[in-house]
Scaffold this motif. Structure first.
Motif, PDB file in Angstrom:
ATOM      1  N   LYS A   1      43.591  45.100  57.212  1.00  0.00           N
ATOM      2  CA  LYS A   1      44.252  46.067  56.333  1.00  0.00           C
ATOM      3  C   LYS A   1      44.201  45.551  54.889  1.00  0.00           C
ATOM      4  O   LYS A   1      44.514  44.398  54.616  1.00  0.00           O
ATOM      5  CB  LYS A   1      45.704  46.273  56.772  1.00  0.00           C
ATOM      6  N   GLU A   2      43.838  46.424  53.984  1.00  0.00           N
ATOM      7  CA  GLU A   2      43.718  46.048  52.566  1.00  0.00           C
ATOM      8  C   GLU A   2      45.061  46.225  51.866  1.00  0.00           C
ATOM      9  O   GLU A   2      45.789  47.186  52.106  1.00  0.00           O
ATOM     10  CB  GLU A   2      42.654  46.945  51.910  1.00  0.00           C
ATOM     11  N   ASP A   3      45.385  45.271  50.999  1.00  0.00           N
ATOM     12  CA  ASP A   3      46.646  45.347  50.248  1.00  0.00           C
ATOM     13  C   ASP A   3      46.442  44.655  48.894  1.00  0.00           C
ATOM     14  O   ASP A   3      45.501  43.877  48.715  1.00  0.00           O
ATOM     15  CB  ASP A   3      47.774  44.647  51.025  1.00  0.00           C
ATOM     16  N   PHE A   4      47.344  44.942  47.965  1.00  0.00           N
ATOM     17  CA  PHE A   4      47.292  44.267  46.671  1.00  0.00           C
ATOM     18  C   PHE A   4      47.839  42.846  46.808  1.00  0.00           C
ATOM     19  O   PHE A   4      48.782  42.602  47.561  1.00  0.00           O
ATOM     20  CB  PHE A   4      48.105  45.039  45.623  1.00  0.00           C
ATOM     21  N   ALA A   5      47.237  41.933  46.077  1.00  0.00           N
ATOM     22  CA  ALA A   5      47.639  40.519  46.134  1.00  0.00           C
ATOM     23  C   ALA A   5      49.033  40.320  45.544  1.00  0.00           C
ATOM     24  O   ALA A   5      49.469  41.079  44.678  1.00  0.00           O
ATOM     25  CB  ALA A   5      46.623  39.674  45.359  1.00  0.00           C
ATOM     26  N   TRP A   6      49.708  39.319  46.064  1.00  0.00           N
ATOM     27  CA  TRP A   6      50.990  38.885  45.512  1.00  0.00           C
ATOM     28  C   TRP A   6      50.694  37.670  44.645  1.00  0.00           C
ATOM     29  O   TRP A   6      49.948  36.780  45.044  1.00  0.00           O
ATOM     30  CB  TRP A   6      51.962  38.511  46.632  1.00  0.00           C
ATOM     31  N   GLN A   7      51.287  37.612  43.454  1.00  0.00           N
ATOM     32  CA  GLN A   7      50.957  36.522  42.526  1.00  0.00           C
ATOM     33  C   GLN A   7      52.195  35.814  42.004  1.00  0.00           C
ATOM     34  O   GLN A   7      53.290  36.383  41.965  1.00  0.00           O
ATOM     35  CB  GLN A   7      50.172  37.081  41.331  1.00  0.00           C
TER      36      GLN A   7
ATOM     37  N   LYS B   1      47.416  46.507  38.526  1.00  0.00           N
ATOM     38  CA  LYS B   1      46.825  46.817  37.221  1.00  0.00           C
ATOM     39  C   LYS B   1      45.336  46.465  37.184  1.00  0.00           C
ATOM     40  O   LYS B   1      44.526  47.187  36.615  1.00  0.00           O
ATOM     41  CB  LYS B   1      47.578  46.052  36.133  1.00  0.00           C
ATOM     42  N   PHE B   2      44.961  45.322  37.792  1.00  0.00           N
ATOM     43  CA  PHE B   2      43.575  44.849  37.759  1.00  0.00           C
ATOM     44  C   PHE B   2      42.837  45.045  39.087  1.00  0.00           C
ATOM     45  O   PHE B   2      41.759  44.519  39.295  1.00  0.00           O
ATOM     46  CB  PHE B   2      43.522  43.373  37.336  1.00  0.00           C
ATOM     47  N   ASN B   3      43.454  45.778  39.987  1.00  0.00           N
ATOM     48  CA  ASN B   3      42.856  46.112  41.276  1.00  0.00           C
ATOM     49  C   ASN B   3      42.424  44.863  42.066  1.00  0.00           C
ATOM     50  O   ASN B   3      41.295  44.764  42.542  1.00  0.00           O
ATOM     51  CB  ASN B   3      41.678  47.082  41.090  1.00  0.00           C
ATOM     52  N   ILE B   4      43.334  43.900  42.198  1.00  0.00           N
ATOM     53  CA  ILE B   4      43.060  42.662  42.942  1.00  0.00           C
ATOM     54  C   ILE B   4      43.611  42.840  44.362  1.00  0.00           C
ATOM     55  O   ILE B   4      44.818  42.940  44.558  1.00  0.00           O
ATOM     56  CB  ILE B   4      43.723  41.441  42.260  1.00  0.00           C
ATOM     57  N   LYS B   5      42.694  42.892  45.325  1.00  0.00           N
ATOM     58  CA  LYS B   5      43.095  43.176  46.704  1.00  0.00           C
ATOM     59  C   LYS B   5      42.610  42.101  47.666  1.00  0.00           C
ATOM     60  O   LYS B   5      41.731  41.318  47.338  1.00  0.00           O
ATOM     61  CB  LYS B   5      42.529  44.531  47.147  1.00  0.00           C
ATOM     62  N   PHE B   6      43.223  42.111  48.857  1.00  0.00           N
ATOM     63  CA  PHE B   6      42.787  41.220  49.934  1.00  0.00           C
ATOM     64  C   PHE B   6      42.900  41.985  51.244  1.00  0.00           C
ATOM     65  O   PHE B   6      43.538  43.044  51.302  1.00  0.00           O
ATOM     66  CB  PHE B   6      43.645  39.942  49.969  1.00  0.00           C
ATOM     67  N   LYS B   7      42.266  41.448  52.279  1.00  0.00           N
ATOM     68  CA  LYS B   7      42.404  42.028  53.617  1.00  0.00           C
ATOM     69  C   LYS B   7      43.191  41.048  54.471  1.00  0.00           C
ATOM     70  O   LYS B   7      42.894  39.862  54.507  1.00  0.00           O
ATOM     71  CB  LYS B   7      41.024  42.279  54.238  1.00  0.00           C
ATOM     72  N   ASP B   8      44.200  41.560  55.166  1.00  0.00           N
ATOM     73  CA  ASP B   8      44.993  40.688  56.037  1.00  0.00           C
ATOM     74  C   ASP B   8      44.239  40.427  57.341  1.00  0.00           C
ATOM     75  O   ASP B   8      43.112  40.893  57.526  1.00  0.00           O
ATOM     76  CB  ASP B   8      46.399  41.262  56.269  1.00  0.00           C
ATOM     77  N   GLU B   9      44.870  39.692  58.260  1.00  0.00           N
ATOM     78  CA  GLU B   9      44.192  39.306  59.498  1.00  0.00           C
ATOM     79  C   GLU B   9      43.822  40.497  60.378  1.00  0.00           C
ATOM     80  O   GLU B   9      42.961  40.410  61.243  1.00  0.00           O
ATOM     81  CB  GLU B   9      45.034  38.277  60.286  1.00  0.00           C
ATOM     82  N   LYS B  10      44.455  41.668  60.140  1.00  0.00           N
ATOM     83  CA  LYS B  10      44.128  42.877  60.900  1.00  0.00           C
ATOM     84  C   LYS B  10      43.106  43.742  60.162  1.00  0.00           C
ATOM     85  O   LYS B  10      42.759  44.818  60.627  1.00  0.00           O
ATOM     86  CB  LYS B  10      45.399  43.679  61.165  1.00  0.00           C
TER      87      LYS B  10
END
Length: 197
Positions: free
Chosen positions: A24-30, A13-22
């Motif tokens: 790759k961008e994904d949405f955060a888990w909260q 909903k708020f476009n909160i993303k992170f990049k993993d060690e490879k």
């Protein structure tokens, strides 16, 4: 408190993303700890008395309230001094409120006692004339008259003593309320006795 898994719904909903060690961008888990209102309720329940709340100084939204007692002739001088005191306290990282409302002093005291402000500073003609302040501890209602120069040292000392006493009271309460049981009969009795089993 509790811990609630929110998943990725708010992150999406708020476009909160992170990049993993490879990379790759994904949405955060909260997660939501859900402890704000519950912990505040516990503080109120644990530290209140018949006159109202008593906030531990370290979490009090207002640690010190300055209450003025004046009349038409003294109002300006007393309010000027109260503002100076407030500024000094704020510069020393205390959370302060100046109550210069034109209402009875009894009403002012009542309002701040019920709200649980740990320390009240009273400033009137007598204090102004003698360059002193009257400090009242919300926990014990002990009054202490100090010289203006002692303001920071005494404020810290009183707030620290309130914090320590509330903590000790809480530990004692916990110790008296929590008991071990080994049968459902004992459990039923513990509940009846308003204990935590």
């Amino acid at each position: 408190g509790s811990i609630n898994k929110l998943g990725q719904s708010y992150a999406k909903k708020f476009n909160i993303k992170f990049k993993d060690e490879k990379g790759k961008e994904d949405f955060a888990w909260q997660v939501c700890t859900g402890n704000g209102a519950r912990l505040l309720a516990a503080v109120i329940l644990t530290h209140g008395d018949d006159k109202g709340l008593i906030f531990p100084p370290r979490i009090a939204p207002i640690q010190v309230v300055i209450t003025t007692v004046s009349n038409k002739e003294t109002k300006d001088k007393i309010n000027k001094k109260a503002k100076e005191i407030s500024k000094i306290l704020k510069e020393n990282n205390f959370s302060v409120h100046l109550d210069d409302r034109e209402i009875s002093i009894g009403r002012k005291f009542y309002d701040w006692e019920i709200k649980g402000v740990p320390l009240r500073i009273e400033l009137g003609s007598k204090e102004l004339e003698k360059k002193q302040l009257t400090l009242t501890n919300r926990l014990s209602f002990e009054k202490k008259i100090i010289k203006e120069a002692e303001l920071i040292k005494e404020t810290k000392k009183i707030l620290d003593s309130i914090q320590e006493k509330l903590y000790e009271n809480s530990k004692k309460l916990n110790k008296n309320l929590i008991i071990s049981v080994s049968s459902t009969k004992d459990l039923a009795q513990a509940v009846k006795d308003k204990k935590v089993a």
